[in-house]
Each structure stands twice: as C-alpha cells, then as structure tokens.
Design an enzyme around this catalytic site. Structure first.
Site, short mmCIF file in Angstrom:
data_model
loop_
_atom_site.label_atom_id
_atom_site.label_comp_id
_atom_site.label_asym_id
_atom_site.label_seq_id
_atom_site.Cartn_x
_atom_site.Cartn_y
_atom_site.Cartn_z
N GLY A 203 0.93 -1.33 -0.18
CA GLY A 203 -0.09 -0.10 0.04
C GLY A 203 0.73 1.32 -0.11
CB SER A 204 3.21 2.86 -1.47
OG SER A 204 2.84 1.82 -2.44
#
Length: 245
Positions: A203-204
C-alpha cells in the site's frame, strides 16, 4: 495494388493468462501457505486455516506481475504505477532532485497515483533513458493519500534522463501499511519505457513530476495502469475535462 483495393488487415490473437507472482513475493506466499498448513493439519484450527488460506491468496495477488504493453511512441510519459489519480497540482520538484545535476526549482505539474493493497505494486519507468539519480529518504508512515506524505513519509526519488535530454522524476512513497521500498535499478542503468524498476510493499503512492510546459493527460479520479496509461505528452500543455459517472 489498385487504389481502390484495401491492404490486408494483419491480426493476431492474444490470450488472457494468469499473472505470475514476482520472485520478490514468493517467499511471502510460501510463509502464508505454511501458516495455513499449521492451522489446518497440525493444530486442527480450521477457522484459522481458512483465514490463513485467504491471506495466502491475497499475498499472491498482491505480488502479481502482469504483462503490460507499453506504447513506444516518442514523447509519451506513461504511468509509473497502477492506482487512482488522487492529486494533480503545481509544486517545485523535490529538493533532493534540484540543482545543476537534477531539475530546476521551478514549479511543475505533479501527478499523484495512490495504490491500495489490491492494486499491482510493481512500479515502472515513465520514459526510456538513463537513471541519473536515485535518492532514498527515511521517514514516517503516514497515510499515503495525504499531501504531506510527499515530504514526510519514507520515499525514494528516481530521476530519468531521456535520449533527448528531457528529465522526468518520480517518487515511490511508503504509506500506512507499506514498510519497504524495493529498488531494482541504480544510477547509470539504461531503461526502456514501462520497464519494471521496483515495488513498494503493501500500500503506497507514486508521484510523477512532469517536465516544464507539460500538463497532465489524466484526470482526478481516473485509474491508471502502470506502463500503459499515457499520463502526459512531453511539451504538450492543454486543458482536458472529464465526467465522473
């Protein structure tokens, strides 16, 4: 051939296939499988076994590495990440990339692409050229959807110089869940458009800084596909509008 005759249409067939799991993620899949097996056959906790099996499937999906077809036309800037376009703004390039050997301090268009834990997390280079800078900065793990994540979070800047001298920067930013940025390139490496350059675990966000005089060809709320979606055309500045529906 007569001027009235049409040339034969060249056609090919492309079959869908399951995306492979990138080698970077295979050890995590094996660990998840081992945990599932432990719960099912050793401890006999079936309900935890089902949860672990679901985690195994999700882990394999997270590290999936689909084949992408990148347009090779000169002057195109393709998306470096899968995800949702959450911000398009004018800002100066990162301080770490400014200077004689980097980018001017003048504001440019920054396109921010947010990757959820369900998106493909392998990042790709937006143009062909040479990696001239790679700067890693330790930081926090704030929500990657926040504007200040560009300055506060753990991140890695990459600067690519195209064959014509055009320089484009993009930044991999860790988020709430992400805890490691994994690079696969180094300064001096030559890359082709859409080449895999690294990933961010779990997640980013990826920011891409367009050259001066270049505007975004994607819209807020649009989803991008790494290596395929055209984010901009170098030197083209035009207003585009969209409709959410």
């Amino acid at each position: 051939m007569s001027s009235l005759e049409k040339p034969d249409l060249v056609t090919t067939n492309v079959k869908w296939r399951w995306p492979s799991v990138h080698p970077e993620g295979r050890k995590f899949v094996v660990i998840a499988l081992a945990v599932a097996a432990l719960f099912w056959w050793v401890i006999d906790w079936d309900w935890l076994g089902y949860l672990a099996a679901g985690l195994t499937i999700w882990t394999a999906a997270f590290f999936r590495d689909p084949v992408r077809t990148t347009p090779a036309t000169e002057g195109l800037i393709v998306a470096p990440a899968d995800g949702l376009v959450t911000m398009i703004t004018n800002v100066p390039p990162p301080p770490e990339l400014q200077g004689e050997d980097g980018l001017p301090a003048d504001p440019v268009v920054r396109v921010s692409i947010f990757m959820s834990v369900f998106d493909v997390h392998i990042n790709r280079t937006p143009i062909a050229g040479t990696i001239i800078k790679l700067v890693y900065i330790a930081g926090k793990f704030l929500n990657a959807d926040l504007d200040k994540a560009s300055e506060d979070n753990e991140r890695q800047h990459i600067l690519v110089e195209g064959p014509d001298g055009t320089r484009i920067a993009f930044t991999q930013i860790a988020g709430l869940v992400a805890r490691r940025i994994v690079p696969w390139v180094k300064p001096g490496d030559r890359v082709v458009p859409g080449q895999r350059i690294g990933l961010i675990r779990f997640g980013s966000r990826v920011d891409v800084y367009l050259p001066v005089g270049t505007s975004s060809q994607v819209l807020l709320g649009q989803r991008t596909i790494a290596g395929e979606t055209i984010v901009a055309r170098i030197g083209v500045s035009e207003l585009i509008e969209g409709l959410a529906q």
